[in-house]
Design a protein around this motif. Structure first.
Motif, short mmCIF file in Angstrom:
data_model
loop_
_atom_site.label_atom_id
_atom_site.label_comp_id
_atom_site.label_asym_id
_atom_site.label_seq_id
_atom_site.Cartn_x
_atom_site.Cartn_y
_atom_site.Cartn_z
N ALA A 83 0.82 -1.30 -0.18
CA ALA A 83 0.06 -0.25 -0.03
C ALA A 83 0.90 1.25 -0.03
N SER A 84 1.97 1.32 0.74
CA SER A 84 2.91 2.39 0.68
C SER A 84 3.63 2.73 -0.65
N ASP A 85 3.85 1.63 -1.09
CA ASP A 85 4.66 1.66 -2.67
C ASP A 85 3.43 2.05 -3.46
N VAL A 86 2.43 1.68 -3.37
CA VAL A 86 1.14 2.23 -4.24
C VAL A 86 0.85 3.65 -4.19
N SER A 91 1.20 9.33 -6.14
CA SER A 91 1.65 10.49 -6.02
C SER A 91 2.67 10.88 -7.09
N ASN A 92 3.61 10.07 -7.61
CA ASN A 92 4.39 10.09 -8.83
C ASN A 92 3.55 10.32 -10.04
N SER A 97 1.44 14.15 -14.20
CA SER A 97 -0.04 14.59 -14.86
C SER A 97 -0.18 16.18 -14.79
N THR A 98 0.39 16.35 -13.74
CA THR A 98 0.35 17.91 -13.53
C THR A 98 1.36 18.71 -14.47
#
Length: 159
Positions: A83-86, A91-92, A97-98
């Motif tokens: 879950a922390s990797d996901v 966030s990456n 996308s931004t």
């Protein structure tokens, strides 16, 4: 105790009969109590055996349950790391996308606006078709501007 009366057999007094009846009653009562105590002893013996059997079976079950809890904890730790990797990947992806939106978004909007302006400029009005006078619709106490109606009426037409 027994009196011998001539001409008749043994005579028993009323107190002696009452004593015999009480003794018989107590014998019957003691017999019932003895049977009840024997059954109670059998029940306690069976209960003791049952508790011993349950204890013998419960110990391995508790060991298995403890192993299952340890295994579940290991799996939860793995899921937590996944879950922390996901979350990091999410966030990456959001940052990417931004970046893409800010890099290509502005120029694409400008190209689209330029294309629209060129199409409008080249499409222009023909001289042989008279320009329509804008319609005005009156709603009690208000006038709706013609610009709104013009857009709605031209939906299916090309510019």
């Amino acid at each position: 105790m027994f009196r011998h009366v001539s001409g008749s057999g043994c005579a028993v007094s009323g107190g002696e009969v009452a004593g015999i009846l009480v003794a018989v009653f107590w014998a019957i009562l003691v017999s019932f109590l003895a049977v009840a105590l024997v059954r109670l002893a059998q029940t306690l013996k069976a209960t003791t055996k049952l508790v011993a059997d349950v204890t013998d079976q419960a110990v391995p079950l508790l060991a298995d349950a403890s192993a299952a809890v340890r295994s579940a904890q290991t799996q939860i730790d793995r899921v937590d790391s996944i879950a922390s990797d996901v979350q990091e990947v999410t966030s990456n992806a959001s940052a990417l996308s931004t970046t893409v939106a800010s890099t290509f978004g502005g120029p694409l909007v400008k190209v689209a606006a330029f294309g629209y302006g060129v199409r409008r400029a080249l499409g222009g009005r023909r001289d042989d078709v008279p320009a329509e006078e804008p319609r005005r619709t009156v709603i009690v106490g208000r006038t709706v501007p013609a610009a709104r109606w013009g857009r709605r009426n031209n939906r299916g037409k090309k510019d």
